[in-house]
Design an enzyme around this catalytic site. Sequence first.
Site, PDB file in Angstrom:
ATOM      1  N   GLU A 262       0.702  -1.176   0.082  1.00 41.48           N
ATOM      2  CA  GLU A 262      -0.121   0.073   0.043  1.00 41.48           C
ATOM      3  C   GLU A 262       0.742   1.378  -0.022  1.00 41.48           C
ATOM      4  O   GLU A 262       0.418   2.020  -0.748  1.00 41.48           O
ATOM      5  CB  GLU A 262      -0.859  -0.144   1.212  1.00 41.48           C
ATOM      6  N   HIS A 281      -1.641   6.423  -4.048  1.00 38.33           N
ATOM      7  CA  HIS A 281      -3.003   5.934  -4.158  1.00 38.33           C
ATOM      8  C   HIS A 281      -4.007   6.639  -4.063  1.00 38.33           C
ATOM      9  O   HIS A 281      -5.011   6.673  -3.437  1.00 38.33           O
ATOM     10  CB  HIS A 281      -3.017   4.628  -2.937  1.00 38.33           C
TER      11      HIS A 281
HETATM   12  P1  NAD Z   1     -13.961  -3.993 -13.276  1.00 40.86           P
HETATM   13  O1  NAD Z   1     -14.139  -5.116 -12.738  1.00 40.86           O
HETATM   14  O2  NAD Z   1     -14.961  -2.964 -13.986  1.00 40.86           O
HETATM   15  O3  NAD Z   1     -12.948  -4.210 -14.465  1.00 40.86           O
HETATM   16  C1  NAD Z   1     -11.862  -5.184 -14.233  1.00 40.86           C
HETATM   17  C2  NAD Z   1     -11.454  -5.708 -15.614  1.00 40.86           C
HETATM   18  O4  NAD Z   1     -10.255  -6.658 -15.412  1.00 40.86           O
HETATM   19  C3  NAD Z   1     -12.532  -6.747 -16.215  1.00 40.86           C
HETATM   20  O5  NAD Z   1     -13.012  -6.442 -17.447  1.00 40.86           O
HETATM   21  C4  NAD Z   1     -11.953  -8.129 -16.029  1.00 40.86           C
HETATM   22  O6  NAD Z   1     -12.517  -8.857 -17.192  1.00 40.86           O
HETATM   23  C5  NAD Z   1     -10.639  -7.968 -16.180  1.00 40.86           C
HETATM   24  N1  NAD Z   1      -9.528  -8.868 -15.934  1.00 40.86           N
HETATM   25  C6  NAD Z   1      -9.756  -9.597 -14.953  1.00 40.86           C
HETATM   26  N2  NAD Z   1      -8.384 -10.674 -14.803  1.00 40.86           N
HETATM   27  C7  NAD Z   1      -7.783 -10.241 -15.835  1.00 40.86           C
HETATM   28  C8  NAD Z   1      -6.605 -10.476 -16.460  1.00 40.86           C
HETATM   29  N3  NAD Z   1      -6.012 -11.620 -15.922  1.00 40.86           N
HETATM   30  N4  NAD Z   1      -6.149  -9.915 -17.598  1.00 40.86           N
HETATM   31  C9  NAD Z   1      -6.749  -9.036 -18.094  1.00 40.86           C
HETATM   32  N5  NAD Z   1      -7.984  -8.418 -17.680  1.00 40.86           N
HETATM   33  C10 NAD Z   1      -8.477  -9.212 -16.570  1.00 40.86           C
HETATM   34  O7  NAD Z   1     -13.021  -3.020 -12.285  1.00 40.86           O
HETATM   35  P2  NAD Z   1     -12.685  -1.463 -12.301  1.00 40.86           P
HETATM   36  O8  NAD Z   1     -13.564  -0.773 -11.755  1.00 40.86           O
HETATM   37  O9  NAD Z   1     -12.385  -1.008 -13.945  1.00 40.86           O
HETATM   38  O10 NAD Z   1     -11.340  -1.435 -11.592  1.00 40.86           O
HETATM   39  C11 NAD Z   1     -10.141  -2.205 -12.119  1.00 40.86           C
HETATM   40  C12 NAD Z   1      -9.372  -2.237 -10.752  1.00 40.86           C
HETATM   41  O11 NAD Z   1      -8.689  -1.035 -10.688  1.00 40.86           O
HETATM   42  C13 NAD Z   1     -10.000  -2.629  -9.364  1.00 40.86           C
HETATM   43  O12 NAD Z   1      -9.800  -4.174  -9.539  1.00 40.86           O
HETATM   44  C14 NAD Z   1      -8.914  -2.124  -8.441  1.00 40.86           C
HETATM   45  O13 NAD Z   1      -7.610  -3.068  -8.059  1.00 40.86           O
HETATM   46  C15 NAD Z   1      -8.290  -0.832  -8.989  1.00 40.86           C
HETATM   47  N6  NAD Z   1      -8.589   0.396  -8.745  1.00 40.86           N
HETATM   48  C16 NAD Z   1      -7.846   1.152  -8.164  1.00 40.86           C
HETATM   49  C17 NAD Z   1      -8.198   2.449  -7.710  1.00 40.86           C
HETATM   50  C18 NAD Z   1      -7.193   3.402  -7.259  1.00 40.86           C
HETATM   51  O14 NAD Z   1      -7.381   4.373  -6.449  1.00 40.86           O
HETATM   52  N7  NAD Z   1      -5.957   3.465  -8.017  1.00 40.86           N
HETATM   53  C19 NAD Z   1      -9.690   2.912  -7.619  1.00 40.86           C
HETATM   54  C20 NAD Z   1     -10.445   1.761  -8.261  1.00 40.86           C
HETATM   55  C21 NAD Z   1     -10.279   0.562  -8.699  1.00 40.86           C
END
Ligand code: NAD
Length: 307
Positions: A262, A281
């Site tokens: 983190e 983050h």
């Molecule tokens: P989401 O569930 O809408 O999209 C995730 C996508 O990743 C899906 O389309 C899924 O099919 C794909 N996926 C899963 N495994 C995979 C793999 N091995 N290879 C390629 N694609 C794969 O989620 P989201 O809202 O788009 O968020 C994505 C990620 O971003 C979250 O899981 C979270 O960890 C991260 N996030 C970070 C922040 C931040 O503050 N930096 C904020 C929100 C989310």
Amino acid sequence: MKYVMTEAVAPEGMALLDQSEKVYVAHDANPANYTEEMKDADALIVRAAPAKIVNKAVMEAAPQLKVIGRTGVGYDSVDVDAATELGIPVVITPGANNRAVAEHSLTLMLALSKNLVEAQVEASKGNWAIRDAHKQFELYGKKAGIIGLGRIGRDTASLCTGIGMKVAGYDPFLTKEQIEGMGYEYYANYEDLLKDCDVISIHVPLTKETENMVSAKQLKEMKNTAIIINCSRGGIINEADLIEALDSGEIAGAGLDVFVGEEIHPGNPLLDAKNLIFSPHSAAQTREAVINMATMCVEGCKAVCAG
Ligand code: NAD
């Protein structure tokens, strides 16, 4: 009802709790600071925190726990298997922050491609000649490779097309037709995408499959003019391998919002890596997204508690 929060959610979320609901705010994600309060807790609300920090012991300390809320999308800070075993639903806030994170990803791409951070630091020291280093390049016409075309990946892809980039996508849960239907080039293999693209942006959850999916082997095969952005989760790019790839010039830059464990602190070798820019983050911490996450999370927890 009693809510335990690792940190207070935005006032708009707090306002959804009525007078009869007790709230304990721990101001820290470490369970040592709130496990005692879990004895009579009905709901636990967690912000982004190290992987699986909300473990089975925390849940077992709360015999009447009805729900765990996560103000965000990734649920990796919660041991979801343990919660499932104990029958405790985990509520997340999908859609609350995709625009914020997509704009942040584009910001990191733009800042890296304009060498913005180094230019400001050097110019502040009087080194005006930094403007002639010519490390800047234009994103227009370059190929962005988006790994994970979910909510954030799609918004990022759309912002990239908006500034004239070509977009390619890899997502094993989407078909060729679906990705091409969005107007993007389809890749069946993410290693090929990494090899071909000028800018990579990662938007996948942290899972057994995605942990270290970008390591020394993949970084070596990327263009040495390429940049990589990770606003998803720490650990998807192997940090030690990334430092090596940046310092040896295997790739041209990296923009990170997320880290293994983190937080990073002084002494962390990432802070000395060449052409690395980062944010703490904070991609999802826009005024708008913070309100969305707080209200969605509290509403979700209340709905579960109400049965
Ligand atoms: P989401 O569930 O809408 O999209 C995730 C996508 O990743 C899906 O389309 C899924 O099919 C794909 N996926 C899963 N495994 C995979 C793999 N091995 N290879 C390629 N694609 C794969 O989620 P989201 O809202 O788009 O968020 C994505 C990620 O971003 C979250 O899981 C979270 O960890 C991260 N996030 C970070 C922040 C931040 O503050 N930096 C904020 C929100 C989310």
